[in-house]
Design an enzyme around this catalytic site. Structure first.
Site, PDB file in Angstrom:
ATOM      1  N   THR A  79       0.828  -1.205   0.000  1.00 26.77           N
ATOM      2  CA  THR A  79       0.000   0.000   0.000  1.00 26.77           C
ATOM      3  C   THR A  79       0.860   1.251   0.000  1.00 26.77           C
ATOM      4  O   THR A  79       0.628   2.190  -0.779  1.00 26.77           O
ATOM      5  CB  THR A  79      -0.932  -0.007   1.237  1.00 26.77           C
ATOM      6  OG1 THR A  79      -1.729  -1.189   1.187  1.00 26.77           O
ATOM      7  CG2 THR A  79      -1.821   1.222   1.274  1.00 26.77           C
ATOM      8  N   ASN A 158      -5.195  -9.349  -8.147  1.00 24.94           N
ATOM      9  CA  ASN A 158      -5.311 -10.083  -6.884  1.00 24.94           C
ATOM     10  C   ASN A 158      -6.600 -10.889  -6.775  1.00 24.94           C
ATOM     11  O   ASN A 158      -6.666 -11.843  -6.018  1.00 24.94           O
ATOM     12  CB  ASN A 158      -5.184  -9.127  -5.702  1.00 24.94           C
ATOM     13  CG  ASN A 158      -6.063  -7.920  -5.839  1.00 24.94           C
ATOM     14  OD1 ASN A 158      -5.920  -7.138  -6.777  1.00 24.94           O
ATOM     15  ND2 ASN A 158      -6.994  -7.759  -4.923  1.00 24.94           N
ATOM     16  N   ALA A 207       6.323  -7.930   1.135  1.00 21.78           N
ATOM     17  CA  ALA A 207       6.954  -9.163   1.633  1.00 21.78           C
ATOM     18  C   ALA A 207       5.943 -10.218   2.075  1.00 21.78           C
ATOM     19  O   ALA A 207       6.176 -11.416   1.897  1.00 21.78           O
ATOM     20  CB  ALA A 207       7.881  -8.819   2.806  1.00 21.78           C
ATOM     21  N   HIS A 208       4.795  -9.786   2.640  1.00 25.37           N
ATOM     22  CA  HIS A 208       3.921 -10.804   3.239  1.00 25.37           C
ATOM     23  C   HIS A 208       3.166 -11.637   2.222  1.00 25.37           C
ATOM     24  O   HIS A 208       2.518 -12.624   2.582  1.00 25.37           O
ATOM     25  CB  HIS A 208       2.970 -10.185   4.275  1.00 25.37           C
ATOM     26  CG  HIS A 208       1.804  -9.426   3.730  1.00 25.37           C
ATOM     27  ND1 HIS A 208       0.562  -9.998   3.607  1.00 25.37           N
ATOM     28  CD2 HIS A 208       1.682  -8.146   3.318  1.00 25.37           C
ATOM     29  CE1 HIS A 208      -0.280  -9.066   3.137  1.00 25.37           C
ATOM     30  NE2 HIS A 208       0.380  -7.943   2.952  1.00 25.37           N
ATOM     31  N   THR A 244      13.379   5.422  10.930  1.00 23.02           N
ATOM     32  CA  THR A 244      14.348   4.351  11.176  1.00 23.02           C
ATOM     33  C   THR A 244      13.891   3.075  10.484  1.00 23.02           C
ATOM     34  O   THR A 244      12.716   2.703  10.561  1.00 23.02           O
ATOM     35  CB  THR A 244      14.478   4.118  12.703  1.00 23.02           C
ATOM     36  OG1 THR A 244      14.890   5.349  13.278  1.00 23.02           O
ATOM     37  CG2 THR A 244      15.471   3.016  13.026  1.00 23.02           C
ATOM     38  N   CYS A 332      -8.764  -7.041   1.650  1.00 21.25           N
ATOM     39  CA  CYS A 332      -8.996  -5.648   2.031  1.00 21.25           C
ATOM     40  C   CYS A 332     -10.443  -5.242   1.793  1.00 21.25           C
ATOM     41  O   CYS A 332     -10.903  -4.244   2.296  1.00 21.25           O
ATOM     42  CB  CYS A 332      -8.109  -4.717   1.238  1.00 21.25           C
ATOM     43  SG  CYS A 332      -6.453  -5.318   1.105  1.00 21.25           S
TER      44      CYS A 332
HETATM   45  N1  PLP Z   1      -1.607  -4.498  -4.227  1.00 22.34           N
HETATM   46  C1  PLP Z   1      -2.106  -5.728  -4.428  1.00 22.34           C
HETATM   47  C2  PLP Z   1      -2.308  -6.235  -5.820  1.00 22.34           C
HETATM   48  C3  PLP Z   1      -2.433  -6.528  -3.333  1.00 22.34           C
HETATM   49  O1  PLP Z   1      -2.956  -7.744  -3.526  1.00 22.34           O
HETATM   50  C4  PLP Z   1      -2.231  -6.016  -2.021  1.00 22.34           C
HETATM   51  C5  PLP Z   1      -2.638  -6.803  -0.828  1.00 22.34           C
HETATM   52  O2  PLP Z   1      -3.705  -7.339  -0.757  1.00 22.34           O
HETATM   53  C6  PLP Z   1      -1.692  -4.733  -1.876  1.00 22.34           C
HETATM   54  C7  PLP Z   1      -1.386  -4.008  -3.005  1.00 22.34           C
HETATM   55  C8  PLP Z   1      -1.441  -4.138  -0.529  1.00 22.34           C
HETATM   56  O3  PLP Z   1      -0.269  -4.693   0.023  1.00 22.34           O
HETATM   57  P1  PLP Z   1       0.021  -4.543   1.602  1.00 22.34           P
HETATM   58  O4  PLP Z   1      -0.932  -5.444   2.298  1.00 22.34           O
HETATM   59  O5  PLP Z   1       1.450  -4.985   1.750  1.00 22.34           O
HETATM   60  O6  PLP Z   1      -0.153  -3.105   1.943  1.00 22.34           O
END
Ligand code: PLP
Length: 393
Positions: A79, A158, A207-208, A244, A332
């Site tokens: 994000t 996604n 990373a996650h 930091t 989300c």
């Molecule tokens: N962009 C895409 C295509 C995603 O699938 C996601 C997470 O669901 C994000 C951005 C957001 O990433 P983060 O959860 O690391 O903020």
């Protein structure tokens, strides 16, 4: 399965939402949770140990995407990377133009900064997609005007796993002198992510989504790209993001990227075979089902389907009760009542969009797990269809 034939553990099929950390990632991070705690900006030996770890992680991430070390900005995740790319480039290039082009199927982390920028006086064009969720590069070329400063098209979607024509779009943006950003959050670890081969100027990674820790990611920024920072303070990240560094996070991120690069020749194929086993199994056992997204141009771990007369949220709840974790759209958006904007952009009715579900597979997924899902799914679908108010219409 255990000896009694019962499933021994829960089945996680929501790897697009997040992934568990790889054990080697955890091992790499542990020293930075206690012993090695210095501030990388401190001149003493404690600080230098931490600095070395951050530098090492940056070198790993850079080399794995074909970037130079100084082109990596560590962030708090996908994000923030998307926000920095869009707002950072928009504000830095305002004197050249105020037009941004994106697509109607982006993640909210791109859509919402675009909405914000529109409120600030920028013009935003949302390109349409076809029935598979794919953007036409010709539409990109036609949308560019002399005021266009940035194009942002995600690498892989996604929700439906559609792989966008990034290389083709990159050629267009290069020839027209417009910056090109891609959100590669879902693609990294599953598809090749060399920034020169893709032809991108900015690229977001998190990373996650690739078996690393939550709360850390990177924005690749090609040398020479004009971008302002929006976290002002210290001089970290070459003045592009003060604060930091998240030392243990970036160490885990570097380790996760290295593991993913080592597995990229085998793991996507293994996953694609399981994905196809799941998709064909569903089609063999259940009527009134449609695969969402492109049959071939899709992520190796994504199966998104619409079951006629079956509410996706209700199906996800029933599967959860059967110890199978899936989701309807992106994590989300799971709290939102609106149907998926991605499926609506692909031309679905709101009922069709609501009747959809996403299975996303990952490193721990096995053929036994897929077969368990295929065993329990038909009865769940039948039960939901019997109760469905939609089927009586
Ligand atoms: N962009 C895409 C295509 C995603 O699938 C996601 C997470 O669901 C994000 C951005 C957001 O990433 P983060 O959860 O690391 O903020």
């Amino acid at each position: 399965m255990d000896d009694s034939g019962k499933k021994a553990r829960r089945i996680y099929l929501d790897y697009a939402a997040t992934t568990p950390m790889h054990p080697d990632v955890v091992d790499a991070m542990i020293p930075y949770m206690s012993g090695v705690f210095g501030n990388p900006s401190s001149g003493h030996s404690y600080g230098q140990e931490a600095r070395a770890a951050v530098d090492d992680a940056r070198a790993k991430v850079a080399s794995l995407i074909g970037a130079a070390i100084d082109e990596i900005v560590f962030t708090s995740g996908g994000t923030e990377s998307d926000n920095l790319a869009l707002k950072g480039v928009a504000y830095a290039n305002r004197d050249r133009g105020n037009h941004i082009i994106t697509t109607s199927v982006e993640h909210l982390a791109v859509i919402e900064p675009c909405r914000f920028l529109r409120d600030q006086g920028f013009d935003v064009t949302y390109l349409p997609v076809d029935e598979y969720g794919l953007v036409d590069p010709g539409d990109v070329a036609r949308a560019i005007t002399e005021r266009t400063i940035l194009i942002s098209v995600m690498y892989a979607n996604n929700e439906v796993g559609a792989i966008e024509p990034i290389i083709e779009i990159g050629k267009i943006t290069k020839s027209r002198g417009v910056y090109f950003h891609t959100d590669a959050v879902q693609a990294a670890g599953r598809l090749p992510v060399n920034v020169d081969e893709l032809g991108v100027d900015l690229m977001s990674i998190s990373a996650h989504k690739l078996y690393g820790p939550k709360g850390v990611g990177a924005l690749y920024v090609r040398e020479g790209v004009e971008m302002v920072s929006f976290l002002h303070g210290g001089e970290q990240e070459h003045m592009r993001r003060a604060s930091t560094e998240n030392v243990m996070g970036v160490v885990g991120f570097g380790a996760a990227m290295e593991i993913a690069a080592g597995e990229v020749a085998t793991e996507p194929d293994r996953m694609a075979a399981l994905r196809d086993r799941l998709a064909s199994g569903i089609f063999e056992r259940i009527d009134g089902v449609r695969l969402n997204g492109h049959p071939e141009r899709r992520l190796p771990n994504n199966v998104n389907v619409t079951f006629d007369f079956v509410d996706g949220q209700a199906l996800a709840r029933q599967l959860d009760m059967a110890d199978v974790a899936v989701s309807t759209a992106s994590a989300c958006q799971s709290g939102r009542k609106d149907p998926s904007h991605v499926l609506m952009a692909m031309g679905y009715s709101s009922d069709e969009a609501r009747n959809s579900i996403r299975f996303s597979l990952g490193r721990e997924t096995t053929a036994e797990e897929i077969d368990y899902v295929l065993d329990v799914l038909p009865a769940i679908i039948e039960g939901l269809r019997k109760q469905s108010p939609q089927s009586e219409e």
